[in-house]
Design an enzyme around this catalytic site. Structure first.
Site, PDB file in Angstrom:
ATOM      1  N   ARG A   1      13.675   5.570   1.844  1.00 24.75           N
ATOM      2  CA  ARG A   1      14.424   4.549   2.588  1.00 24.75           C
ATOM      3  C   ARG A   1      14.496   4.894   4.074  1.00 24.75           C
ATOM      4  O   ARG A   1      14.636   4.022   4.926  1.00 24.75           O
ATOM      5  CB  ARG A   1      15.862   4.434   2.055  1.00 24.75           C
ATOM      6  CG  ARG A   1      15.968   3.887   0.640  1.00 24.75           C
ATOM      7  CD  ARG A   1      17.435   3.547   0.334  1.00 24.75           C
ATOM      8  NE  ARG A   1      17.692   3.325  -1.074  1.00 24.75           N
ATOM      9  CZ  ARG A   1      17.494   2.158  -1.709  1.00 24.75           C
ATOM     10  NH1 ARG A   1      17.032   1.122  -1.052  1.00 24.75           N
ATOM     11  NH2 ARG A   1      17.762   2.041  -2.993  1.00 24.75           N
TER      12      ARG A   1
ATOM     13  N   LYS B   1      21.078  -1.321  -1.514  1.00 28.19           N
ATOM     14  CA  LYS B   1      21.176  -0.537  -0.302  1.00 28.19           C
ATOM     15  C   LYS B   1      20.049  -0.868   0.666  1.00 28.19           C
ATOM     16  O   LYS B   1      20.066  -0.467   1.818  1.00 28.19           O
ATOM     17  CB  LYS B   1      21.068   0.966  -0.651  1.00 28.19           C
ATOM     18  CG  LYS B   1      22.122   1.465  -1.604  1.00 28.19           C
ATOM     19  CD  LYS B   1      21.718   2.891  -2.103  1.00 28.19           C
ATOM     20  CE  LYS B   1      21.981   2.893  -3.571  1.00 28.19           C
ATOM     21  NZ  LYS B   1      21.520   4.083  -4.250  1.00 28.19           N
ATOM     22  N   GLY B   2      19.065  -1.580   0.170  1.00 24.35           N
ATOM     23  CA  GLY B   2      17.829  -1.783   0.933  1.00 24.35           C
ATOM     24  C   GLY B   2      17.989  -2.456   2.276  1.00 24.35           C
ATOM     25  O   GLY B   2      17.211  -2.222   3.197  1.00 24.35           O
TER      26      GLY B   2
ATOM     27  N   ASP C   1      11.219 -11.139  -3.250  1.00 27.24           N
ATOM     28  CA  ASP C   1      10.057 -10.895  -4.115  1.00 27.24           C
ATOM     29  C   ASP C   1       9.962 -12.036  -5.125  1.00 27.24           C
ATOM     30  O   ASP C   1       9.542 -13.135  -4.765  1.00 27.24           O
ATOM     31  CB  ASP C   1      10.234  -9.506  -4.748  1.00 27.24           C
ATOM     32  CG  ASP C   1       9.035  -9.016  -5.519  1.00 27.24           C
ATOM     33  OD1 ASP C   1       7.911  -9.395  -5.179  1.00 27.24           O
ATOM     34  OD2 ASP C   1       9.208  -8.231  -6.473  1.00 27.24           O
TER      35      ASP C   1
ATOM     36  N   ASP D   1      13.012   1.392  -0.976  1.00 27.80           N
ATOM     37  CA  ASP D   1      12.808   2.639  -1.726  1.00 27.80           C
ATOM     38  C   ASP D   1      11.772   2.518  -2.818  1.00 27.80           C
ATOM     39  O   ASP D   1      11.403   1.415  -3.238  1.00 27.80           O
ATOM     40  CB  ASP D   1      14.127   3.047  -2.388  1.00 27.80           C
ATOM     41  CG  ASP D   1      14.460   2.139  -3.581  1.00 27.80           C
ATOM     42  OD1 ASP D   1      14.452   0.909  -3.406  1.00 27.80           O
ATOM     43  OD2 ASP D   1      14.703   2.656  -4.689  1.00 27.80           O
TER      44      ASP D   1
ATOM     45  N   PHE E   1       3.453  -2.996  -2.960  1.00 27.40           N
ATOM     46  CA  PHE E   1       4.772  -2.391  -3.050  1.00 27.40           C
ATOM     47  C   PHE E   1       5.022  -1.596  -1.774  1.00 27.40           C
ATOM     48  O   PHE E   1       4.269  -0.687  -1.437  1.00 27.40           O
ATOM     49  CB  PHE E   1       4.909  -1.495  -4.288  1.00 27.40           C
ATOM     50  CG  PHE E   1       6.342  -1.191  -4.588  1.00 27.40           C
ATOM     51  CD1 PHE E   1       7.116  -2.054  -5.343  1.00 27.40           C
ATOM     52  CD2 PHE E   1       6.947  -0.049  -4.063  1.00 27.40           C
ATOM     53  CE1 PHE E   1       8.453  -1.795  -5.593  1.00 27.40           C
ATOM     54  CE2 PHE E   1       8.284   0.226  -4.308  1.00 27.40           C
ATOM     55  CZ  PHE E   1       9.040  -0.648  -5.069  1.00 27.40           C
ATOM     56  N   VAL E   2       6.070  -1.963  -1.048  1.00 23.66           N
ATOM     57  CA  VAL E   2       6.327  -1.334   0.247  1.00 23.66           C
ATOM     58  C   VAL E   2       7.585  -0.471   0.199  1.00 23.66           C
ATOM     59  O   VAL E   2       8.506  -0.718  -0.579  1.00 23.66           O
ATOM     60  CB  VAL E   2       6.445  -2.399   1.367  1.00 23.66           C
ATOM     61  CG1 VAL E   2       5.086  -3.010   1.659  1.00 23.66           C
ATOM     62  CG2 VAL E   2       7.457  -3.471   1.028  1.00 23.66           C
TER      63      VAL E   2
ATOM     64  N   GLU F   1      18.884  -9.434   3.441  1.00 21.68           N
ATOM     65  CA  GLU F   1      18.170  -8.776   2.346  1.00 21.68           C
ATOM     66  C   GLU F   1      16.904  -8.115   2.883  1.00 21.68           C
ATOM     67  O   GLU F   1      16.339  -8.558   3.883  1.00 21.68           O
ATOM     68  CB  GLU F   1      17.850  -9.843   1.286  1.00 21.68           C
ATOM     69  CG  GLU F   1      17.009  -9.402   0.114  1.00 21.68           C
ATOM     70  CD  GLU F   1      17.633  -8.329  -0.758  1.00 21.68           C
ATOM     71  OE1 GLU F   1      18.027  -7.287  -0.202  1.00 21.68           O
ATOM     72  OE2 GLU F   1      17.677  -8.515  -1.987  1.00 21.68           O
ATOM     73  N   ASP F   2      16.477  -7.065   2.214  1.00 21.58           N
ATOM     74  CA  ASP F   2      15.257  -6.386   2.666  1.00 21.58           C
ATOM     75  C   ASP F   2      14.008  -7.208   2.367  1.00 21.58           C
ATOM     76  O   ASP F   2      13.190  -7.440   3.238  1.00 21.58           O
ATOM     77  CB  ASP F   2      15.151  -4.965   2.069  1.00 21.58           C
ATOM     78  CG  ASP F   2      15.363  -4.914   0.552  1.00 21.58           C
ATOM     79  OD1 ASP F   2      15.490  -5.984  -0.084  1.00 21.58           O
ATOM     80  OD2 ASP F   2      15.402  -3.803   0.004  1.00 21.58           O
TER      81      ASP F   2
ATOM     82  N   LYS G   1       7.455 -11.893   0.009  1.00 19.67           N
ATOM     83  CA  LYS G   1       6.214 -11.824  -0.783  1.00 19.67           C
ATOM     84  C   LYS G   1       6.080 -13.133  -1.545  1.00 19.67           C
ATOM     85  O   LYS G   1       6.396 -13.194  -2.732  1.00 19.67           O
ATOM     86  CB  LYS G   1       6.334 -10.703  -1.837  1.00 19.67           C
ATOM     87  CG  LYS G   1       5.965  -9.317  -1.422  1.00 19.67           C
ATOM     88  CD  LYS G   1       5.893  -8.444  -2.690  1.00 19.67           C
ATOM     89  CE  LYS G   1       6.435  -7.079  -2.442  1.00 19.67           C
ATOM     90  NZ  LYS G   1       6.510  -6.245  -3.665  1.00 19.67           N
TER      91      LYS G   1
HETATM   92  P1  IMP Z   1      13.446 -10.049  -6.619  1.00 16.50           P
HETATM   93  O1  IMP Z   1      14.672 -10.288  -7.416  1.00 16.50           O
HETATM   94  O2  IMP Z   1      12.215  -9.919  -7.479  1.00 16.50           O
HETATM   95  O3  IMP Z   1      13.240 -11.039  -5.500  1.00 16.50           O
HETATM   96  O4  IMP Z   1      13.582  -8.597  -6.030  1.00 16.50           O
HETATM   97  C1  IMP Z   1      14.322  -8.352  -4.965  1.00 16.50           C
HETATM   98  C2  IMP Z   1      14.574  -6.874  -4.839  1.00 16.50           C
HETATM   99  O5  IMP Z   1      13.562  -6.053  -5.397  1.00 16.50           O
HETATM  100  C3  IMP Z   1      14.587  -6.534  -3.371  1.00 16.50           C
HETATM  101  O6  IMP Z   1      15.862  -6.678  -2.860  1.00 16.50           O
HETATM  102  C4  IMP Z   1      14.132  -5.105  -3.372  1.00 16.50           C
HETATM  103  O7  IMP Z   1      15.244  -4.260  -3.509  1.00 16.50           O
HETATM  104  C5  IMP Z   1      13.266  -4.963  -4.573  1.00 16.50           C
HETATM  105  N1  IMP Z   1      11.842  -5.009  -4.186  1.00 16.50           N
HETATM  106  C6  IMP Z   1      10.982  -6.017  -4.351  1.00 16.50           C
HETATM  107  N2  IMP Z   1       9.769  -5.707  -3.868  1.00 16.50           N
HETATM  108  C7  IMP Z   1       9.884  -4.465  -3.350  1.00 16.50           C
HETATM  109  C8  IMP Z   1       8.964  -3.590  -2.683  1.00 16.50           C
HETATM  110  O8  IMP Z   1       7.782  -3.881  -2.434  1.00 16.50           O
HETATM  111  N3  IMP Z   1       9.474  -2.391  -2.301  1.00 16.50           N
HETATM  112  C9  IMP Z   1      10.752  -2.007  -2.540  1.00 16.50           C
HETATM  113  N4  IMP Z   1      11.645  -2.801  -3.150  1.00 16.50           N
HETATM  114  C10 IMP Z   1      11.208  -4.011  -3.564  1.00 16.50           C
HETATM  115 MG    MG Z   2      17.254  -5.000  -2.424  1.00 16.85          MG
END
Ligand code: IMP
Ligand code: MG
Length: 169
Positions: A156, A34-35, A94, A150, A143-144, A90-91, A122
């Site tokens: 959110r 949902k981000g 990471d 969220d 962590f944001v 995508e939000d 990040k």
């Molecule tokens: P990844 O698979 O580790 O790249 O994670 C991606 C997902 O993790 C993002 O779409 C976010 O929903 C969540 N995420 C990663 N870092 C943060 C953060 O700092 N705040 C909130 N959600 C995060």
């Molecule tokens: Mg996400």
């Protein structure tokens, strides 16, 4: 970390860039639930192209800040993407695990092109070799929350991107 004004300015720049890059073409914006909802809705209004929306759902994070390390598709797109210019919205990028999984899933639908637009990046956290084609801001390992993002489903709706303070005890 970023005010609503800073976000609006940057999102308008990304929208203008996408409008130039796909001039004369149609695009499908695929938001990651949902981000990405708030980012998609603002970005879309800054894209001067014939555009449609679709949404895809994944779960990777549990209720906390740590990824379970495993990605699951919870909702597929509604329309065929074959031959379309697809932009995954995508939000935050990471570790890159989610986006690596999603690009594989969406590439299987045989789009004409597939790109990634992420509001935040990040890079220091990356474990998979993946990059956003469009991104708003690179951020440190914090962590944001807010602007769609969220912590355990809360915050959110904050209009600014904020850093979640570690619990003091
Ligand atoms: P990844 O698979 O580790 O790249 O994670 C991606 C997902 O993790 C993002 O779409 C976010 O929903 C969540 N995420 C990663 N870092 C943060 C953060 O700092 N705040 C909130 N959600 C995060
Ligand atoms: Mg996400």
């Amino acid at each position: 970390m970023f005010t609503r004004q800073q976000i609006a300015t940057r999102v308008a720049e990304i929208g203008a860039q996408i409008s130039r890059d796909y001039a004369g073409e149609t695009v499908v914006l695929v938001g990651v639930l949902k981000g990405a909802c708030l980012f998609l809705s603002d970005l879309a209004r800054n894209i001067a192209l014939d555009a449609t929306f679709d949404f895809i759902g994944v779960s990777s994070y549990g209720a906390g800040k740590q990824s379970s390390g495993e990605v699951k598709l919870t909702k597929d797109v509604d329309s065929p993407l074959q031959g379309k210019n697809v932009i995954i919205v995508e939000d935050i990028l990471d570790t890159g695990v989610t986006m690596t999984y999603l690009t594989k899933v969406l590439q299987a639908a045989q789009p004409k092109s597939l790109k990634i637009a992420a509001l935040l990046d990040k890079p220091s956290r990356r474990t998979m070799p993946i990059q956003a084609d469009y991104f708003g801001f690179k951020i440190p390992d914090e962590f944001v929350i807010g602007y769609g993002m969220d912590f355990a489903e809360r915050y959110r709706n904050l209009p600014d991107v904020c850093v979640l303070e570690p619990e003091k005890n």
